[in-house]
Motif scaffolding. Sequence first.
Motif, PDB file in Angstrom:
ATOM      1  N   GLU A  58       0.837  -1.206   0.000  1.00 22.02           N
ATOM      2  CA  GLU A  58       0.000   0.000   0.000  1.00 22.02           C
ATOM      3  C   GLU A  58       0.869   1.252   0.000  1.00 22.02           C
ATOM      4  O   GLU A  58       0.582   2.228  -0.729  1.00 22.02           O
ATOM      5  CB  GLU A  58      -0.916  -0.022   1.223  1.00 22.02           C
ATOM      6  N   GLN A  59       1.924   1.237   0.793  1.00 24.05           N
ATOM      7  CA  GLN A  59       2.849   2.365   0.815  1.00 24.05           C
ATOM      8  C   GLN A  59       3.562   2.523  -0.532  1.00 24.05           C
ATOM      9  O   GLN A  59       3.804   3.640  -0.991  1.00 24.05           O
ATOM     10  CB  GLN A  59       3.866   2.177   1.938  1.00 24.05           C
ATOM     11  N   ALA A  62       1.146   4.118  -2.951  1.00 25.47           N
ATOM     12  CA  ALA A  62       0.997   5.536  -2.635  1.00 25.47           C
ATOM     13  C   ALA A  62       2.225   6.324  -3.073  1.00 25.47           C
ATOM     14  O   ALA A  62       2.112   7.461  -3.582  1.00 25.47           O
ATOM     15  CB  ALA A  62       0.761   5.707  -1.137  1.00 25.47           C
ATOM     16  N   ALA A  65       2.168   6.669  -6.880  1.00 27.04           N
ATOM     17  CA  ALA A  65       1.114   7.611  -7.250  1.00 27.04           C
ATOM     18  C   ALA A  65       1.563   9.050  -6.995  1.00 27.04           C
ATOM     19  O   ALA A  65       1.253   9.963  -7.788  1.00 27.04           O
ATOM     20  CB  ALA A  65      -0.155   7.299  -6.468  1.00 27.04           C
ATOM     21  N   ALA A  66       2.302   9.254  -5.918  1.00 33.33           N
ATOM     22  CA  ALA A  66       2.812  10.600  -5.634  1.00 33.33           C
ATOM     23  C   ALA A  66       3.815  11.041  -6.699  1.00 33.33           C
ATOM     24  O   ALA A  66       3.830  12.214  -7.109  1.00 33.33           O
ATOM     25  CB  ALA A  66       3.447  10.610  -4.251  1.00 33.33           C
ATOM     26  N   LEU A 101       2.596   1.928 -11.551  1.00 35.06           N
ATOM     27  CA  LEU A 101       1.457   2.102 -10.653  1.00 35.06           C
ATOM     28  C   LEU A 101       0.345   1.117 -10.988  1.00 35.06           C
ATOM     29  O   LEU A 101      -0.302   0.564 -10.087  1.00 35.06           O
ATOM     30  CB  LEU A 101       0.937   3.531 -10.745  1.00 35.06           C
ATOM     31  N   SER A 105      -0.816  -1.606  -8.366  1.00 37.66           N
ATOM     32  CA  SER A 105      -2.214  -1.543  -7.913  1.00 37.66           C
ATOM     33  C   SER A 105      -2.890  -2.898  -8.094  1.00 37.66           C
ATOM     34  O   SER A 105      -3.671  -3.334  -7.237  1.00 37.66           O
ATOM     35  CB  SER A 105      -2.972  -0.461  -8.695  1.00 37.66           C
ATOM     36  N   TYR A 108      -1.596  -5.116  -5.445  1.00 36.05           N
ATOM     37  CA  TYR A 108      -2.176  -4.745  -4.152  1.00 36.05           C
ATOM     38  C   TYR A 108      -3.606  -5.272  -4.030  1.00 36.05           C
ATOM     39  O   TYR A 108      -4.011  -5.783  -2.969  1.00 36.05           O
ATOM     40  CB  TYR A 108      -2.147  -3.237  -3.990  1.00 36.05           C
TER      41      TYR A 108
END
Length: 214
Positions: A58-59, A62, A65-66, A101, A105, A108
Amino acid sequence: MGIFNRVKTIVKADLNELLDRVEDPISLMNQYMRELDEQVDQAKDALAQQLYLEKRHEQLVAGVAAVVAKRSRQAELAVAKGEDTIARIALQEKLNEEAKLKVYSEQYAAMKQQTSALRDQIDVLLEKYNELANRRLVLLSRAHAAKAQEQLQGAIASFSADQALKGFNRVEDYVQRLEAQALAGSYFIPSAPSVDMEVQEAVERELALLKENK
């Protein structure tokens, strides 16, 4: 060879019969519960590891995505300044990060499904464990009650009412002998002579006359 096989079969059968007699069902039940305890501990460790990996992924999602959002802003600023080369570089990195990503994803999402499936399996295991643990307590209670009843029946069977009655009769006879001895002994205690009241009054009158004559 036929004789040896028959001997082997007979010996094996005798050993199995011996093991059946030696095995204690309650000990076996306790062993089953210990094995279930180990399975529950293993399931707990597996879930902890799965949650850890899920959190790390999850990190990771994220973080990528950032980066995508950052490269998108950099490309917009470069275009606004007319710096097409910088904009191209930023957009290229953005596309690369978007590809990562997407993969992260999907991984994930699959990992969350695995976690959900693992939780379902653990719920089934815990339900079965609690059911067997409660059943174990009931069986232990029934076993102890049965053993206590068996011991009580053995005590009652070994108790002889006639023998106990004879023992009480001997004690009663002994007490009666003691009472008889005490009663007999009271006859041999000298008692104080009884004094007749009339004689005593006559003695007092005579004593008074003697004192007057004197």
